[in-house]
Write an enzyme that holds these catalytic residues in place. Sequence first.
Site, PDB file in Angstrom:
ATOM      1  NE  ARG A 146      69.342 -13.485  88.426  1.00  0.00           N
ATOM      2  CZ  ARG A 146      70.333 -13.576  87.550  1.00  0.00           C
ATOM      3  NH1 ARG A 146      71.221 -14.521  87.634  1.00  0.00           N
ATOM      4  NH2 ARG A 146      70.430 -12.713  86.557  1.00  0.00           N
ATOM      5  CB  THR A 162      78.588 -15.528  82.486  1.00  0.00           C
ATOM      6  OG1 THR A 162      77.781 -15.268  83.626  1.00  0.00           O
ATOM      7  CG2 THR A 162      77.944 -16.590  81.634  1.00  0.00           C
ATOM      8  CB  THR A 221      78.042 -12.845  79.334  1.00  0.00           C
ATOM      9  OG1 THR A 221      78.409 -12.292  80.610  1.00  0.00           O
ATOM     10  CG2 THR A 221      78.765 -12.082  78.243  1.00  0.00           C
ATOM     11  N   GLY A 222      75.658 -11.154  80.758  1.00  0.00           N
ATOM     12  CA  GLY A 222      75.184  -9.820  81.122  1.00  0.00           C
ATOM     13  C   GLY A 222      74.046  -9.919  82.115  1.00  0.00           C
TER      14      GLY A 222
HETATM   15  N1  ASP Z   1      73.955 -13.670  82.528  1.00  0.00           N
HETATM   16  C1  ASP Z   1      74.330 -14.145  83.833  1.00  0.00           C
HETATM   17  C2  ASP Z   1      73.124 -14.163  84.725  1.00  0.00           C
HETATM   18  O1  ASP Z   1      72.309 -13.283  84.635  1.00  0.00           O
HETATM   19  C3  ASP Z   1      75.377 -13.316  84.489  1.00  0.00           C
HETATM   20  C4  ASP Z   1      76.533 -12.926  83.631  1.00  0.00           C
HETATM   21  O2  ASP Z   1      76.535 -13.123  82.435  1.00  0.00           O
HETATM   22  O3  ASP Z   1      77.489 -12.422  84.190  1.00  0.00           O
HETATM   23  O4  ASP Z   1      73.025 -15.041  85.545  1.00  0.00           O
END
Ligand code: ASP
Length: 330
Positions: A225, A197, A248-249
């Site tokens: 989702r 992200t 992010t995460g």
């Molecule tokens: N936070 C993002 C999500 O859950 C994914 C990511 O940050 O890689 O969609």
Amino acid sequence: MKTTAAVLAGLVLLALAPDAAAKEPPMHWTLAIHGGAGTMRREAMTPAREAEYRAALDAALNAGSAVLAKGGSALDAVSAAVAVMEDDPHFNAGRGAVFTWDGTNQLDAAIMDGRTRAAGAIAGVSHVKNPVRLARAVMEHSPHVMLAGAGAEAFARTQGIQMVDHAYFATPERRRQLEELKAKNLGFLDVDHKYGTVGAVALDSQGHVAAATSTGGMTGKRWDRIGDSPIIGAGTYADDRACAVSATGAGEYFIRAGAAHEICARIRFKGESAQTAADAVIKDIAELGGDGGVIVVTPGGDAAFSFNTPGMYRARTSSAGGREVAIFRD
Ligand code: ASP
């Protein structure tokens, strides 16, 4: 004697004042960006690949800082930095977004203006070249904060937002990751390089902060989702009274923690530094079982990174001149 000295000093100051007023006010600005946090094993990262990521982060940092250095707004800076990363297939946003279980790409994005707390977000779009631009259009040209799916795309067409064929987003590496997830029967948190992200937070020379985040979500996601990135207060938040945050995460945990708003609330009500507040919220998310990271900028010009993963693609710079581009924890 003291009084005479004070009067003299006052006269000297008065004599200097017109000069001082004629000078441009000092421009203080700060920019921080991320390109995702996650499992990035050093062994799996060749020097060539690392150089590619560093160059990609550099390009995004340059796009955002060029806006700020000219006296432009934090909002324009975060849009510019995020759009560069959306166009770059290295990141899980725009081109290079991860695949859903059904082999499509569904993109989410948000942007927020700390000056007014105006915000715009979109979720589950599949034909918008730069989702951050559509999020901004929702903020500036609709009475809404969040639009999703076909409706968001219908709105995009009324705004002259650039649309692309869905094939534009697909890259062979992301397809491989989906196939690996299916072949090994992995959970959607288990694929290597699962994150990617992108996000940006900025303080401009007028003292305003802004945040933006854009993502393809998680490899193998199903059932439409939606993660934290487009949720105002979870993955994205900006408030001139406190800070700007992009996360992010593992989005589900960031939503449950109200992560981005929580960081700003800690700064605002507890007087914590950006680093302390970010570390506390990442610790809380880790205790819930989640992984990831955040970038934070404050109206005072602090820029903080915090993450509990082995790495986070990240970079920061400011009017003071420092510049940092980093991937791994050390
Ligand atoms: N936070 C993002 C999500 O859950 C994914 C990511 O940050 O890689 O969609």
